[in-house]
Design a protein around this motif. Structure first.
Motif, mmCIF file in Angstrom:
data_model
loop_
_atom_site.group_PDB
_atom_site.id
_atom_site.type_symbol
_atom_site.label_atom_id
_atom_site.label_comp_id
_atom_site.label_asym_id
_atom_site.label_seq_id
_atom_site.Cartn_x
_atom_site.Cartn_y
_atom_site.Cartn_z
ATOM 1 N N MET A 1 30.240 -10.363 5.369
ATOM 2 C CA MET A 1 29.341 -10.588 6.501
ATOM 3 C C MET A 1 28.187 -9.602 6.486
ATOM 4 N N SER A 2 27.819 -9.142 5.308
ATOM 5 C CA SER A 2 26.708 -8.214 5.085
ATOM 6 C C SER A 2 26.835 -7.010 6.012
ATOM 7 N N ASP A 3 25.773 -6.702 6.789
ATOM 8 C CA ASP A 3 25.781 -5.516 7.631
ATOM 9 C C ASP A 3 26.387 -5.775 9.008
ATOM 10 N N GLN A 4 26.801 -7.005 9.251
ATOM 11 C CA GLN A 4 27.371 -7.334 10.549
ATOM 12 C C GLN A 4 28.719 -6.645 10.726
ATOM 13 N N ILE A 5 28.924 -6.066 11.892
ATOM 14 C CA ILE A 5 30.209 -5.455 12.195
ATOM 15 C C ILE A 5 31.249 -6.557 12.330
ATOM 16 N N VAL A 6 32.350 -6.421 11.628
ATOM 17 C CA VAL A 6 33.382 -7.449 11.642
ATOM 18 C C VAL A 6 34.301 -7.218 12.834
ATOM 19 N N PRO A 7 34.420 -8.193 13.725
ATOM 20 C CA PRO A 7 35.240 -7.989 14.915
ATOM 21 C C PRO A 7 36.727 -8.042 14.603
ATOM 22 N N PRO A 8 37.547 -7.400 15.415
ATOM 23 C CA PRO A 8 38.995 -7.535 15.261
ATOM 24 C C PRO A 8 39.463 -8.896 15.744
ATOM 25 N N VAL A 9 40.674 -9.265 15.329
ATOM 26 C CA VAL A 9 41.214 -10.571 15.658
ATOM 27 C C VAL A 9 42.338 -10.432 16.682
ATOM 28 N N ALA A 10 42.282 -11.288 17.701
ATOM 29 C CA ALA A 10 43.288 -11.312 18.755
ATOM 30 C C ALA A 10 43.899 -12.703 18.837
ATOM 31 N N ALA A 11 45.045 -12.792 19.491
ATOM 32 C CA ALA A 11 45.726 -14.078 19.685
ATOM 33 C C ALA A 11 45.729 -14.440 21.162
ATOM 34 N N GLN A 12 45.307 -15.664 21.471
ATOM 35 C CA GLN A 12 45.393 -16.166 22.844
ATOM 36 C C GLN A 12 46.831 -16.645 23.068
ATOM 37 N N LEU A 13 47.494 -16.086 24.071
ATOM 38 C CA LEU A 13 48.922 -16.363 24.222
ATOM 39 C C LEU A 13 49.229 -17.739 24.807
ATOM 40 N N TRP A 14 48.187 -18.496 25.225
ATOM 41 C CA TRP A 14 48.443 -19.889 25.586
ATOM 42 C C TRP A 14 49.058 -20.632 24.405
ATOM 43 N N SER A 15 48.697 -20.212 23.195
ATOM 44 C CA SER A 15 49.227 -20.849 21.995
ATOM 45 C C SER A 15 50.750 -20.826 21.977
ATOM 46 N N LEU A 16 51.336 -19.830 22.620
ATOM 47 C CA LEU A 16 52.788 -19.614 22.577
ATOM 48 C C LEU A 16 53.386 -19.626 23.981
ATOM 49 N N HIS A 17 52.757 -20.370 24.901
ATOM 50 C CA HIS A 17 53.156 -20.238 26.304
ATOM 51 C C HIS A 17 54.582 -20.701 26.571
ATOM 52 N N GLU A 18 55.075 -21.682 25.837
ATOM 53 C CA GLU A 18 56.447 -22.130 26.076
ATOM 54 C C GLU A 18 57.445 -21.049 25.690
ATOM 55 N N ASP A 19 57.228 -20.412 24.538
ATOM 56 C CA ASP A 19 58.104 -19.316 24.133
ATOM 57 C C ASP A 19 57.918 -18.100 25.042
ATOM 58 N N ALA A 20 56.671 -17.836 25.422
ATOM 59 C CA ALA A 20 56.392 -16.660 26.242
ATOM 60 C C ALA A 20 57.055 -16.770 27.611
ATOM 61 N N ALA A 21 57.154 -17.992 28.142
ATOM 62 C CA ALA A 21 57.809 -18.179 29.434
ATOM 63 C C ALA A 21 59.289 -17.817 29.362
ATOM 64 N N LYS A 22 59.866 -17.903 28.164
ATOM 65 C CA LYS A 22 61.282 -17.575 27.985
ATOM 66 C C LYS A 22 61.482 -16.117 27.547
ATOM 67 N N ASP A 23 60.562 -15.615 26.716
ATOM 68 C CA ASP A 23 60.744 -14.279 26.129
ATOM 69 C C ASP A 23 59.395 -13.703 25.739
ATOM 70 N N LEU A 24 58.637 -13.254 26.725
ATOM 71 C CA LEU A 24 57.300 -12.740 26.465
ATOM 72 C C LEU A 24 57.329 -11.556 25.507
ATOM 73 N N LEU A 25 58.252 -10.635 25.697
ATOM 74 C CA LEU A 25 58.271 -9.439 24.859
ATOM 75 C C LEU A 25 58.609 -9.791 23.411
ATOM 76 N N GLY A 26 59.461 -10.798 23.214
ATOM 77 C CA GLY A 26 59.758 -11.247 21.860
ATOM 78 C C GLY A 26 58.543 -11.887 21.206
ATOM 79 N N VAL A 27 57.775 -12.642 21.990
ATOM 80 C CA VAL A 27 56.537 -13.233 21.475
ATOM 81 C C VAL A 27 55.565 -12.145 21.037
ATOM 82 N N LEU A 28 55.432 -11.106 21.838
ATOM 83 C CA LEU A 28 54.519 -10.013 21.489
ATOM 84 C C LEU A 28 54.936 -9.363 20.175
#
Length: 264
Positions: free
Chosen positions: A1-28
């Protein structure tokens, strides 16, 4: 990306909302293992903010932002208290599609967001606006509802651009992202057929969205956030494939190196 600062990557937890509703800490734990540097929660699923904060710290995960209703009404103190305890700096939410049906609806929505921004600022926090596709489909006086909304919002309100919903609206998300300038701090990245809200997402590079071009579109982006609303594939495998795509191509930074096997 040349001189552009490369941003870090995060995960939106909606992607895992069914699992998170049962075990959020395990999802993390599983998200941290993939290599994501942070998460964007949508709920704490009954956990105390302090307990989630402790788990995040133990795992080395940050909170890039949080999806939570605009703190503009009587529930604003409780919303802000929880976010403050979790360590959230930016609260993200959307207007409803029907609010973009009339110009008055757009203007009323902007006023509500501005109240939320003032309440958040009093606590040292910010508001970001997250789009769907009604913002780009509805036009008033030759102006897209999205452009009207941004013009009416306090300049302190930043943007989280869901690039997939821009594509669903029939627009190329690359010029939309680049045209937002420094106001664009967060991008939601996903891939799929870009036909509607019920789409099933696929690994980056297997759908219709040029995710690599979107990721390069605006150097102001501080966080690239991977989200999959739904998929026919295992969601953890999908999140890993998307991580590998971004980090392996140098489009985002993560905690786990990706070896592409090709010559540099």
């Amino acid at each position: 990306m040349s001189d552009q600062i490369v941003p870090p990557v995060a995960a939106q937890l909606w992607s895992l909302h069914e699992d998170a509703a049962k075990d959020l800490l395990g999802v993390l734990e599983r998200v941290a293992e993939i290599g994501y540097t942070a998460v964007e929660p949508i709920s704490l699923y009954g956990h105390a903010p302090s307990a989630v904060r402790a788990a995040l710290d133990r795992l080395g995960l940050g909170v890039c932002s949080m999806h939570v209703p605009f703190p503009s009404g009587e529930d604003a103190p409780a919303i802000l208290d929880a976010c403050q305890e979790l360590g959230v700096e930016t609260l993200v939410w959307s207007l409803e599609p029907e609010e973009f049906g009339t110009l008055d609806g757009v203007l009323a929505g902007a006023r509500r967001i501005n109240r939320a921004a003032a309440n958040a600022a009093a606590r040292g926090m910010r508001i970001a606006y997250h789009n769907h596709f009604a913002e780009f489909v509805n036009v008033f006086g030759g102006r897209r509802a999205y452009d009207i909304l941004l013009a009416e919002l306090d300049p302190a309100v930043v943007v989280e651009l869901d690039t997939y919903w821009v594509a669903v609206a029939g627009l190329d998300p690359v010029p939309v992202a680049s045209g937002l300038g420094d106001r664009l701090e967060f991008t939601h990245l996903k891939d799929g057929p870009a036909t509607g809200m019920d789409d099933y997402m696929v690994p980056f590079g297997e759908g219709t969205v040029d995710v690599a071009a979107v990721a390069r579109a605006n150097p102001a982006v501080r966080w690239s956030i991977v989200e999959a609303d739904r998929s026919h594939q295992d969601m953890y495998g999908l999140l890993r494939a998307c991580y590998d795509f971004l980090v392996g191509a140098g489009l985002a930074t993560g905690r786990r190196p990706v070896h592409t096997g090709g010559a540099s």
